[in-house]
Design an enzyme around this catalytic site. Structure first.
Site, PDB file in Angstrom:
ATOM      1  N   THR A   1     125.068  95.740  43.108  1.00 38.53           N
ATOM      2  CA  THR A   1     126.232  96.332  42.873  1.00 38.53           C
ATOM      3  C   THR A   1     127.451  95.544  42.715  1.00 38.53           C
ATOM      4  O   THR A   1     128.111  95.359  41.899  1.00 38.53           O
ATOM      5  CB  THR A   1     126.582  97.358  43.846  1.00 38.53           C
ATOM      6  OG1 THR A   1     125.812  98.447  43.927  1.00 38.53           O
ATOM      7  CG2 THR A   1     127.982  98.240  43.673  1.00 38.53           C
TER       8      THR A   1
ATOM      9  N   HIS B   1     131.189  92.362  39.522  1.00 41.42           N
ATOM     10  CA  HIS B   1     131.752  91.087  39.131  1.00 41.42           C
ATOM     11  C   HIS B   1     131.628  90.981  37.512  1.00 41.42           C
ATOM     12  O   HIS B   1     132.723  90.434  37.003  1.00 41.42           O
ATOM     13  CB  HIS B   1     130.809  90.148  39.583  1.00 41.42           C
ATOM     14  CG  HIS B   1     131.197  88.655  39.382  1.00 41.42           C
ATOM     15  ND1 HIS B   1     131.833  87.794  40.236  1.00 41.42           N
ATOM     16  CD2 HIS B   1     130.601  87.933  38.666  1.00 41.42           C
ATOM     17  CE1 HIS B   1     132.139  86.642  39.465  1.00 41.42           C
ATOM     18  NE2 HIS B   1     131.416  86.721  38.371  1.00 41.42           N
ATOM     19  N   GLU B   2     130.650  91.381  37.111  1.00 43.00           N
ATOM     20  CA  GLU B   2     130.400  91.160  35.576  1.00 43.00           C
ATOM     21  C   GLU B   2     131.297  92.010  34.672  1.00 43.00           C
ATOM     22  O   GLU B   2     132.039  91.526  33.718  1.00 43.00           O
ATOM     23  CB  GLU B   2     129.050  91.348  34.661  1.00 43.00           C
ATOM     24  CG  GLU B   2     127.970  90.138  35.620  1.00 43.00           C
ATOM     25  CD  GLU B   2     128.382  89.027  35.437  1.00 43.00           C
ATOM     26  OE1 GLU B   2     128.889  88.287  34.308  1.00 43.00           O
ATOM     27  OE2 GLU B   2     127.991  88.078  36.484  1.00 43.00           O
TER      28      GLU B   2
ATOM     29  N   HIS C   1     135.024  90.271  34.643  1.00 43.44           N
ATOM     30  CA  HIS C   1     135.135  89.456  33.765  1.00 43.44           C
ATOM     31  C   HIS C   1     135.473  90.136  32.266  1.00 43.44           C
ATOM     32  O   HIS C   1     136.508  89.546  31.708  1.00 43.44           O
ATOM     33  CB  HIS C   1     133.609  88.789  33.222  1.00 43.44           C
ATOM     34  CG  HIS C   1     133.557  87.535  34.167  1.00 43.44           C
ATOM     35  ND1 HIS C   1     134.107  86.819  34.788  1.00 43.44           N
ATOM     36  CD2 HIS C   1     132.090  87.277  34.780  1.00 43.44           C
ATOM     37  CE1 HIS C   1     133.783  85.899  35.563  1.00 43.44           C
ATOM     38  NE2 HIS C   1     132.167  86.268  35.802  1.00 43.44           N
TER      39      HIS C   1
ATOM     40  N   ASP D   1     135.959  83.388  36.944  1.00 46.11           N
ATOM     41  CA  ASP D   1     135.263  83.283  38.156  1.00 46.11           C
ATOM     42  C   ASP D   1     136.343  82.484  39.209  1.00 46.11           C
ATOM     43  O   ASP D   1     137.080  81.861  38.716  1.00 46.11           O
ATOM     44  CB  ASP D   1     134.249  82.320  37.889  1.00 46.11           C
ATOM     45  CG  ASP D   1     132.816  83.044  37.461  1.00 46.11           C
ATOM     46  OD1 ASP D   1     132.730  84.172  37.983  1.00 46.11           O
ATOM     47  OD2 ASP D   1     132.150  82.460  36.448  1.00 46.11           O
TER      48      ASP D   1
END
Length: 193
Positions: A123, A128-129, A132, A138
């Protein structure tokens, strides 16, 4: 309007007049807060049909973003319809294109199994992706409290919620109903160790 009422007091009739309070003079109930306008909310559709083994993590990651930002909403695309964000499962390390993705634009999220094999939370990886694609780079190295610290927070980190600064940055990118043009160089960010 006057309404006479007769009351008997010790054998004497006393007339009491009650005056109806005009509606304009009555205490008004407080005005309800105006409903939040959805007109300025950017809707981005995502297609996760090529990441079925990640469906629960994607659903939770999307819910985290939708629950923590107001200017952009992620919605699963109906089968066969165009989606701005393509989410696929891969065998390598997770990676994603850097946004912010605009309505009608294109972003890619690759959810890499290698990170899961190394012990990272699915998860957190998905959220996180997606971050982006919403325009966040990051922040490595970083603490677990920062979603965009990614793998640098270690395998024990399960946090999939963007912190206040990350939320504010996404809100700013999608302010006034459209993704603010942020110069990007078309980079794909690979979230390897």
């Amino acid at each position: 309007m006057l309404h006479p009422i007769r009351l008997g007091l010790a054998g004497t009739a006393v007339a009491v007049l009650l005056t109806a309070v005009p509606a304009a003079n009555a205490l008004a109930a407080p005005e309800p807060a105006p409903a939040k306008s959805d007109a300025a909310v950017v809707t981005l559709h995502y297609d996760s049909s090529r990441a079925s083994s990640w469906e629960a993590a994607i659903t939770a990651g999307v819910a985290s973003w939708n629950g923590n930002v107001d200017n952009v909403k992620l919605v699963k695309a109906a089968p066969g319809t165009r989606a701005e964000i393509q989410i696929v499962a891969t065998s390598g390390w997770p990676q994603a294109s850097l946004g912010p993705v605009r309505p009608g634009g294109r972003g890619v999220v690759q959810l890499g199994q290698q990170a899961v094999t190394d012990g990272h939370d699915k998860t957190r990886i998905a959220a996180h992706e997606i971050g982006h694609n919403l325009g966040l780079p990051d922040t490595k190295p970083g603490p677990c409290s920062q979603l965009m610290s990614g793998s640098s927070a270690g395998t024990s980190c399960k946090n999939a919620v963007p912190d206040a600064a990350e939320q504010a940055r996404v809100e700013a990118a999608y302010r006034n109903g459209a993704a603010v043009h942020a110069p990007t160089d078309g980079r794909v960010l690979v979230d390897a160790r």
